[in-house]
Design a protein around this motif. Structure first.
Motif, PDB file in Angstrom:
ATOM      1  N   LEU A  60       0.848  -0.870   0.274  1.00  0.00           N
ATOM      2  CA  LEU A  60       0.189  -0.149   0.169  1.00  0.00           C
ATOM      3  C   LEU A  60       0.913   0.840  -0.372  1.00  0.00           C
ATOM      4  O   LEU A  60       0.730   2.035  -0.852  1.00  0.00           O
ATOM      5  CB  LEU A  60      -0.680   0.197   1.141  1.00  0.00           C
ATOM      6  N   LEU A  61       1.318   1.243   0.738  1.00  0.00           N
ATOM      7  CA  LEU A  61       2.777   2.596   0.888  1.00  0.00           C
ATOM      8  C   LEU A  61       3.360   3.003  -0.085  1.00  0.00           C
ATOM      9  O   LEU A  61       3.658   3.684  -0.376  1.00  0.00           O
ATOM     10  CB  LEU A  61       3.208   2.234   2.250  1.00  0.00           C
ATOM     11  N   SER A  62       3.689   1.644  -0.997  1.00  0.00           N
ATOM     12  CA  SER A  62       4.927   1.572  -2.514  1.00  0.00           C
ATOM     13  C   SER A  62       3.886   2.234  -3.462  1.00  0.00           C
ATOM     14  O   SER A  62       4.108   2.888  -3.848  1.00  0.00           O
ATOM     15  CB  SER A  62       4.671   0.536  -2.566  1.00  0.00           C
ATOM     16  N   LEU A  63       2.238   1.853  -3.414  1.00  0.00           N
ATOM     17  CA  LEU A  63       1.731   2.222  -4.230  1.00  0.00           C
ATOM     18  C   LEU A  63       1.471   3.499  -3.980  1.00  0.00           C
ATOM     19  O   LEU A  63       1.103   4.578  -4.794  1.00  0.00           O
ATOM     20  CB  LEU A  63      -0.070   1.329  -3.935  1.00  0.00           C
ATOM     21  N   ILE A  64       0.860   4.378  -3.281  1.00  0.00           N
ATOM     22  CA  ILE A  64       0.519   5.692  -2.760  1.00  0.00           C
ATOM     23  C   ILE A  64       2.128   6.440  -2.670  1.00  0.00           C
ATOM     24  O   ILE A  64       1.727   7.897  -3.586  1.00  0.00           O
ATOM     25  CB  ILE A  64       0.726   5.646  -0.964  1.00  0.00           C
ATOM     26  N   ALA A  65       3.192   6.446  -3.114  1.00  0.00           N
ATOM     27  CA  ALA A  65       4.269   6.732  -2.997  1.00  0.00           C
ATOM     28  C   ALA A  65       4.493   6.890  -4.424  1.00  0.00           C
ATOM     29  O   ALA A  65       4.340   8.287  -4.659  1.00  0.00           O
ATOM     30  CB  ALA A  65       6.006   6.150  -2.367  1.00  0.00           C
ATOM     31  N   LYS A  66       3.892   5.546  -4.954  1.00  0.00           N
ATOM     32  CA  LYS A  66       4.271   5.417  -6.791  1.00  0.00           C
ATOM     33  C   LYS A  66       3.305   7.211  -7.282  1.00  0.00           C
ATOM     34  O   LYS A  66       4.092   7.272  -8.242  1.00  0.00           O
ATOM     35  CB  LYS A  66       4.042   4.233  -7.111  1.00  0.00           C
ATOM     36  N   SER A  67       2.072   6.489  -7.178  1.00  0.00           N
ATOM     37  CA  SER A  67       1.175   7.562  -7.778  1.00  0.00           C
ATOM     38  C   SER A  67       1.081   8.327  -7.448  1.00  0.00           C
ATOM     39  O   SER A  67       0.787   9.678  -8.529  1.00  0.00           O
ATOM     40  CB  SER A  67      -0.773   6.841  -7.873  1.00  0.00           C
ATOM     41  N   THR A  68       1.553   9.555  -6.170  1.00  0.00           N
ATOM     42  CA  THR A  68       1.006  10.353  -5.666  1.00  0.00           C
ATOM     43  C   THR A  68       2.566  11.187  -6.317  1.00  0.00           C
ATOM     44  O   THR A  68       2.339  12.297  -7.216  1.00  0.00           O
ATOM     45  CB  THR A  68       1.372  10.730  -3.723  1.00  0.00           C
ATOM     46  N   THR A  69       3.828  10.480  -6.642  1.00  0.00           N
ATOM     47  CA  THR A  69       5.333  10.547  -7.439  1.00  0.00           C
ATOM     48  C   THR A  69       4.580  11.414  -8.976  1.00  0.00           C
ATOM     49  O   THR A  69       4.989  11.505  -9.625  1.00  0.00           O
ATOM     50  CB  THR A  69       6.297   9.608  -7.072  1.00  0.00           C
ATOM     51  N   GLN A  70       3.902  10.695  -9.601  1.00  0.00           N
ATOM     52  CA  GLN A  70       3.540  10.360 -10.962  1.00  0.00           C
ATOM     53  C   GLN A  70       2.381  11.135 -10.840  1.00  0.00           C
ATOM     54  O   GLN A  70       2.367  12.294 -12.889  1.00  0.00           O
ATOM     55  CB  GLN A  70       2.519   8.721 -11.481  1.00  0.00           C
ATOM     56  N   ARG A 111       4.080  14.847 -10.417  1.00  0.00           N
ATOM     57  CA  ARG A 111       5.133  15.250 -11.512  1.00  0.00           C
ATOM     58  C   ARG A 111       6.555  15.416 -10.929  1.00  0.00           C
ATOM     59  O   ARG A 111       7.762  16.406 -11.359  1.00  0.00           O
ATOM     60  CB  ARG A 111       5.323  15.878 -12.727  1.00  0.00           C
ATOM     61  N   ALA A 112       6.383  14.529  -9.886  1.00  0.00           N
ATOM     62  CA  ALA A 112       7.848  14.525  -8.979  1.00  0.00           C
ATOM     63  C   ALA A 112       8.592  13.286  -8.666  1.00  0.00           C
ATOM     64  O   ALA A 112       8.712  13.152  -9.515  1.00  0.00           O
ATOM     65  CB  ALA A 112       7.009  14.624  -7.288  1.00  0.00           C
ATOM     66  N   GLN A 113       9.750  13.526  -8.482  1.00  0.00           N
ATOM     67  CA  GLN A 113      10.781  12.464  -8.717  1.00  0.00           C
ATOM     68  C   GLN A 113      10.737  11.438  -7.561  1.00  0.00           C
ATOM     69  O   GLN A 113      11.716  10.587  -7.489  1.00  0.00           O
ATOM     70  CB  GLN A 113      12.449  14.137  -8.074  1.00  0.00           C
ATOM     71  N   GLY A 114      10.724  11.880  -7.056  1.00  0.00           N
ATOM     72  CA  GLY A 114      10.511  10.824  -5.904  1.00  0.00           C
ATOM     73  C   GLY A 114       9.474  11.133  -4.832  1.00  0.00           C
ATOM     74  O   GLY A 114       9.063  13.084  -3.913  1.00  0.00           O
ATOM     75  N   CYS A 115       9.166  10.505  -3.720  1.00  0.00           N
ATOM     76  CA  CYS A 115       8.356  10.240  -2.648  1.00  0.00           C
ATOM     77  C   CYS A 115       8.791   9.329  -1.348  1.00  0.00           C
ATOM     78  O   CYS A 115       9.105   8.399  -0.878  1.00  0.00           O
ATOM     79  CB  CYS A 115       7.005   9.919  -2.961  1.00  0.00           C
ATOM     80  N   THR A 116       8.784  10.110  -0.078  1.00  0.00           N
ATOM     81  CA  THR A 116       9.078   9.441   0.790  1.00  0.00           C
ATOM     82  C   THR A 116       7.973   9.287   1.285  1.00  0.00           C
ATOM     83  O   THR A 116       6.896  10.394   2.060  1.00  0.00           O
ATOM     84  CB  THR A 116      10.281   9.778   1.749  1.00  0.00           C
ATOM     85  N   ILE A 117       7.302   7.595   2.543  1.00  0.00           N
ATOM     86  CA  ILE A 117       6.221   8.294   3.531  1.00  0.00           C
ATOM     87  C   ILE A 117       7.050   7.643   4.766  1.00  0.00           C
ATOM     88  O   ILE A 117       7.839   6.281   4.871  1.00  0.00           O
ATOM     89  CB  ILE A 117       4.728   7.545   3.450  1.00  0.00           C
ATOM     90  N   ARG A 118       6.229   8.171   5.556  1.00  0.00           N
ATOM     91  CA  ARG A 118       7.193   8.226   7.125  1.00  0.00           C
ATOM     92  C   ARG A 118       5.647   7.548   7.896  1.00  0.00           C
ATOM     93  O   ARG A 118       5.116   8.262   7.570  1.00  0.00           O
ATOM     94  CB  ARG A 118       8.030   9.043   7.278  1.00  0.00           C
ATOM     95  N   LEU A 119       5.880   6.281   8.599  1.00  0.00           N
ATOM     96  CA  LEU A 119       5.174   5.933   9.029  1.00  0.00           C
ATOM     97  C   LEU A 119       5.345   6.436  10.962  1.00  0.00           C
ATOM     98  O   LEU A 119       6.250   5.751  11.233  1.00  0.00           O
ATOM     99  CB  LEU A 119       4.323   4.590   9.107  1.00  0.00           C
ATOM    100  N   HIS A 152       9.385   5.571  -1.973  1.00  0.00           N
ATOM    101  CA  HIS A 152       9.202   5.300  -3.399  1.00  0.00           C
ATOM    102  C   HIS A 152      10.101   6.552  -3.766  1.00  0.00           C
ATOM    103  O   HIS A 152      10.041   7.463  -3.714  1.00  0.00           O
ATOM    104  CB  HIS A 152       7.759   5.559  -3.881  1.00  0.00           C
ATOM    105  N   SER A 153      11.154   6.307  -4.977  1.00  0.00           N
ATOM    106  CA  SER A 153      11.530   7.614  -5.396  1.00  0.00           C
ATOM    107  C   SER A 153      11.771   6.978  -7.346  1.00  0.00           C
ATOM    108  O   SER A 153      12.197   5.576  -7.502  1.00  0.00           O
ATOM    109  CB  SER A 153      12.590   7.592  -5.270  1.00  0.00           C
ATOM    110  N   ILE A 154      11.286   7.872  -8.003  1.00  0.00           N
ATOM    111  CA  ILE A 154      11.333   7.755  -9.745  1.00  0.00           C
ATOM    112  C   ILE A 154      12.783   7.449  -9.662  1.00  0.00           C
ATOM    113  O   ILE A 154      12.963   7.221 -10.435  1.00  0.00           O
ATOM    114  CB  ILE A 154      10.264   8.584 -10.264  1.00  0.00           C
ATOM    115  N   ILE A 155      13.361   9.008  -9.347  1.00  0.00           N
ATOM    116  CA  ILE A 155      14.852   8.369 -10.481  1.00  0.00           C
ATOM    117  C   ILE A 155      16.109   8.083  -9.603  1.00  0.00           C
ATOM    118  O   ILE A 155      16.782   8.950  -9.012  1.00  0.00           O
ATOM    119  CB  ILE A 155      15.310   9.493 -10.452  1.00  0.00           C
TER     120      ILE A 155
END
Ligand code: ATP
Ligand code: MG
Lengths: 116, 812
Positions: free
Chosen positions: B218-228, B231-239, B254-257
């Motif tokens: 789930l976390l990976s999904l959130i990071a990926k879709s928000t990044t997309q 149009r960001a370069q990357g995203c982190t989620i801390r719980l 999750h980081s795109i680049i």
């Protein structure tokens, strides 16, 4: 002549002891119970008493005690068929303890030792 | 404002005069321009293209060589060139003026048209040569109005000096009005499109969020879709603040680049997350280098939003850098992220909850399974009170798979309070790999439960395993220095030894004995008292012993300890019962003997007197008789009388109470005395004597005559046993361990038969035609009165050995 009083309720034994001891050269008087023994002591003087332990009217031990009361120096040989009281004879104040036997050797020896 | 005559200022006050004037001169032009513009505005091309074509139409329609459109930016603070003809196309998107500055800025601010015949002389004019404005002489500008607000400015430029008429201005103003519509609808359309795109993204993300309950995924999904979406370069989620079970996974990344973002996040991510979580508010840092809270060399653009569930921050989502160089995150981006985050928070909480539920469910299932196993084992254990069987059941349960605990091997040790030590009792498990393979094969092919094993009796069949021998050989003092076994007892706690070689609590020889490097021990605790230890290992499948295993094992050990305690109590009760019974028998026996003794005393007395008469007179008779013939009869009578007297004597000495006259005695010389006494008889019987007398025999406090009697009785028996001669060996010594003096008599006779052995000390037991059977009972009584013992055994080479043991310091 030394005088010996034989006290035993059994007639045959009185007879046997009398013969054996007279043969040794002693004057022997026999009585069949403790009461008579004490009476005899009142009438004559004895040098030694052989006393059976179990007699009809008076217990040998009781007789021994009374005898010693009368004359504490009178030697008394307990002469009995009971072996089991041997160890205690000293406390009854007798001078020797002889278990009755068909062989009167021990009795004769003991008498000789006491009267010399 | 009307500073010189050189410029014409026009206020939108369209009177009939003007209109009339316009209609006269430019009616045709105007109509053609307006119809062209409306055609363009209705086309499907993009706004930029529309503006380009529109300025073209205007320039041409008004017979000039240049036209341009400036639009006020979203910020409302600047106007920027968006389309132009006759100007440098490079300037589009770059040439901009603050509101109030330059002609464009002035018109945008004043919201009035302006015609300048000579703009270069006008103080409001800002000359930007690169734009290409230099090739023009005169201009007319009009604001593009939407109701009261200004959207931009439209210019018509003339390369020749142009004195604009009012109809020119009116035309431009009308055009500007139309342009306003074009811009507005284009912007609306763009807004709608953006909104739609956002909604689509949010919807997509929402769909994604409900598609999984796996937190990691789930976390990976959130990071990926928000990044997309952003149009960001990357995203982190801390719980954070999530239930313990999921808190281990508090970081999803999750980081795109890739690494660029990872590094940036490592530098500023934690601080940003702290700030956002602390304030529980979204955060936009357009340019990190200008933020001040970070190192100036750190550059980037960041938006960060808390994940809120019921007003509680359960995490922080942070996005880094727009994909497009130099671009920064906007308020819209933050708005979007906030919307996404509120959905994500719910999904995360759900997933966390689910995960915890799942963990709990798994735990509950294991617990239930364990309890059921323990219950089965408990039932199995309750089938016996026999300690040996019970231990076997316990260890089998520990080593059985399926309905047991499934360890490879198990050993059980019990504590001994008297010796303060731990003694190995039993071991269950295969001795080697082959046996292990065979055993498991058997078990799996039979699939039997513990109860079946017990009921069929199979469980108790083979006992002499190597492991069992190994277990029984273990003996450890309860001293902390003895290592892990002793510690398990002393500290009342289990030990999970994972590396025995490196563990100072595991003695080397013990490790070598077990031949494993990891094992576990657990104390057997019954009523707060440690009664033993169970040791388990997985020698063959090498499965690691987990904390869960230890917990289960401890529960099992608790149950086992109680069962063992019960069995031990039961066994104790049983022996106590036996003791009482035998005591009772002894008592009955001694009472009988006492009664018998009393009776015997009477009888002997009664017999003895006649015997005295018979014997006494016979002797007298003998003295008188001379004939040898007659003497023979008399001798017979006398010997029989003396035999009878002997019998009576023996009887009485058995019955009579032994009372001791103790005196220090040298038993060695006592024995030599007796041997001298029997010298002739021994020689006659062709019996040789070997003595081995202990040279430093201490003096013993004994009743010498009685001990002599006791020894004589044994000696006589030995002589009688060696009918055809033999060897009598007598040995004395002092036993070191028990501190007793021992006198040993060995003969070379036939030995004691089994039947005789049982009865030998019973009064009146004899195998001899003329025996009384009182010899040894008397000996036994005398020795016992001295607090000694008498032992009897047969030599392997034949013959019996009697040993009298007397306490050395016997002082009564
Ligand atoms: N050294 C021995 N070798 C073989 N058997 C023995 C030995 N000593 C004793 N026994 C056996 O034990 C029995 C009991 O012995 P015990 O001395 O009590 O009585 P006894 O010898 O039979 O009779 P008594 O002692 O009165 O002559 C003997 O009859 C004999 O069978
Ligand atoms: Mg014997």
């Amino acid at each position: 002549m030394k005088k010996i009083l034989v006290v035993d309720d059994e007639k045959n034994i009185r007879e046997l002891y009398k013969e054996e001891l007279e043969e040794m050269g002693y004057a022997v008087t026999t009585v069949s119970d403790g009461v008579q023994a004490l009476l005899a002591m009142g009438t004559g003087k004895f040098d030694l008493v052989t006393l059976d332990m179990r007699m009809p009217d008076q217990d040998g031990i009781e007789t021994l005690r009374k005898m010693k009361e009368k004359d504490s120096t009178l030697p008394v040989i307990i002469c009995t068929a009971y072996e089991e009281y041997k160890h205690d004879f000293g406390s009854w104040c007798s001078d020797a303890y002889v278990v009755k036997s068909a062989d009167t050797g021990l009795l004769r020896e003991t008498v000789k030792k006491i009267l010399g | 404002m009307k500073k010189t005559t050189k410029f014409f200022s026009w206020t939108p006050d369209p009177g009939p005069r003007t209109l009339h004037f316009t209609m006269e001169t430019t009616e045709k032009t105007e109509l053609s321009i307006l119809s062209e513009i409306s055609r363009i505005s209705n086309s499907t091309i993009g706004l930029a293209e529309k503006l380009r074509r529109i300025v073209e139409v205007i320039a041409k329609g008004m017979g000039k060589d240049g036209a341009s459109v400036f639009l006020i930016d979203r910020s409302g603070k600047t106007v920027t060139l968006h389309a132009a003809v006759g100007l440098n196309q490079e300037s589009i998107g770059k040439l901009s003026f603050p509101i109030g500055m330059g002609i464009a800025g002035w018109v945008a601010e004043q919201k009035v048209p302006l015609a300048l015949e000579e703009p270069y002389a006008d103080p409001r004019f800002a000359y930007v040569p690169e734009s290409g404005i230099g090739s023009f002489k005169s201009l007319v500008a009009a604001p593009v109005m939407d109701e009261d607000s200004c959207l931009g400015v439209i210019f018509v430029l003339s390369s020749s000096v142009w004195q604009a008429t009012s109809s020119d201005i009116t035309l431009l103003t009308t055009t500007a009005n139309q342009l306003s519509g074009v811009i507005k609808s284009a912007r609306l359309f763009k807004g709608l499109q953006d909104r739609l795109a956002d909604l689509a993204s949010i919807y997509e993300i929402g769909m994604a969020l409900t598609s999984t309950l796996d937190l990691e995924q789930l976390l990976s999904l959130i990071a990926k879709s928000t990044t997309q979406s952003l149009r960001a370069q990357g995203c982190t989620i801390r719980l954070m603040n999530l239930p313990e079970i999921v808190s281990k996974k508090t970081f999803a990344y999750h980081s795109i680049i890739g690494e660029a973002i990872r590094e940036l996040d490592a530098r500023i991510g934690p601080a940003i997350a702290d700030r956002v979580a602390g304030q529980s508010r979204p955060l936009l840092i357009q340019d990190v280098s200008k933020d001040g809270s970070f190192n100036e060399s750190t550059s980037g653009s960041v938006i960060s939003v808390p994940l809120l569930f019921r007003e509680k921050v359960i995490g922080v989502i942070t996005l880094y850098n727009k994909q497009k160089d130099g671009q920064m995150f906007s308020d819209e981006d933050l708005q979007f992220l906030t919307t996404v985050a509120s959905n994500a928070a719910v999904a995360v909480e759900n997933a966390a909850m689910y995960e915890r539920m799942e963990d709990l469910a798994i735990e509950a299932r294991t617990r239930a399974q364990e309890l059921s196993i323990l219950n089965d084992i408990g039932t199995a254990m309750s089938t016996t009170l026999n300690l040996d069987r019970l231990l076997r059941i316990i260890l089998t349960a520990a080593t059985m798979g399926g309905s047991g605990l499934g360890f490879n091997r198990a050993l059980l040790l019990l504590t001994n309070d008297r010796t303060n030590s731990l003694q190995g009792m039993m071991g269950v498990g295969p001795a080697n790999w082959e046996e292990a393979g065979r055993a498991w094969g058997e078990v799996s092919s039979k699939h039997k439960s513990l109860m079946e094993w017990i009921q069929t009796g199979e469980l108790f069949e083979h006992r002499d395993s190597a492991l069992n021998a190994l277990a029984r050989g273990i003996r450890v003092m309860l001293d902390p220095a003895e290592g892990v076994l002793a510690l398990t007892v002393l500290n009342k706690q289990p030990y999970n030894v994972t590396n025995a070689a490196a563990d100072p609590a595991v003695p080397k020889d013990f490790r070598e004995l077990l031949k494993v490097n990891s094992f576990a021990t657990v104390p057997l605790i019954a009523k707060d008292r440690v009664i033993g230890v169970v040791l388990v290992d997985n020698m063959f499948n090498q499965r690691q012993i987990t904390d869960g295993d230890i917990r289960f094992l401890t529960m099992f050990a608790h149950q086992a300890a109680l069962a063992i305690e019960n069995a031990v109590i039961h066994t104790n009760l049983e022996t106590m019962n036996k003791d009482i019974r035998s005591l009772h028998e002894q008592l009955v026996q001694s009472e009988k003997m006492a009664a018998l003794g009393a009776m015997m005393a009477e009888i002997t007395h009664e017999i003895r007197n006649p015997l005295v008469s018979i014997g006494g007179f016979t002797r007298r008779l003998a003295k008188k008789l001379q004939h040898s013939e007659d003497k023979k009869y008399i001798d017979i009578i006398l010997s029989e009388v003396s035999r009878l007297e002997g019998i009576i004597h023996d009887n009485l000495s058995y019955i009579k109470e032994v009372s001791l006259q103790l005196a220090d005695t040298d038993v060695n010389s006592l024995i030599l005395e007796i041997l001298t006494l029997y010298e002739d008889e021994l020689a006659q019987r062709r019996i040789s004597v070997e003595t081995k007398l202990y040279p430093v025999m201490p003096l013993l406090k004994i009743d010498a005559p009685q001990i002599k009697q006791a020894v004589i009785n044994i000696l006589k028996n030995a002589m009688e046993a060696m009918e055809n001669g033999g060897t009598l060996s007598i040995k004395t010594c002092v036993l070191d361990d028990t501190h007793e003096a021992a006198i040993e008599f060995g003969d070379t006779g036939p030995g004691v038969t089994a039947k005789t052995m049982h009865n030998i000390f019973n009064p009146y037991y004899t195998t001899k035609p003329r025996g009384t059977g009182l010899g040894l009972p008397i000996t036994n009584r005398i020795i016992k009165a001295h607090k000694g013992k008498i032992d009897l055994k047969n030599k392997e080479t034949g013959g019996a050995v009697f040993t009298i043991k007397l306490p050395v310091s016997s002082t009564k």
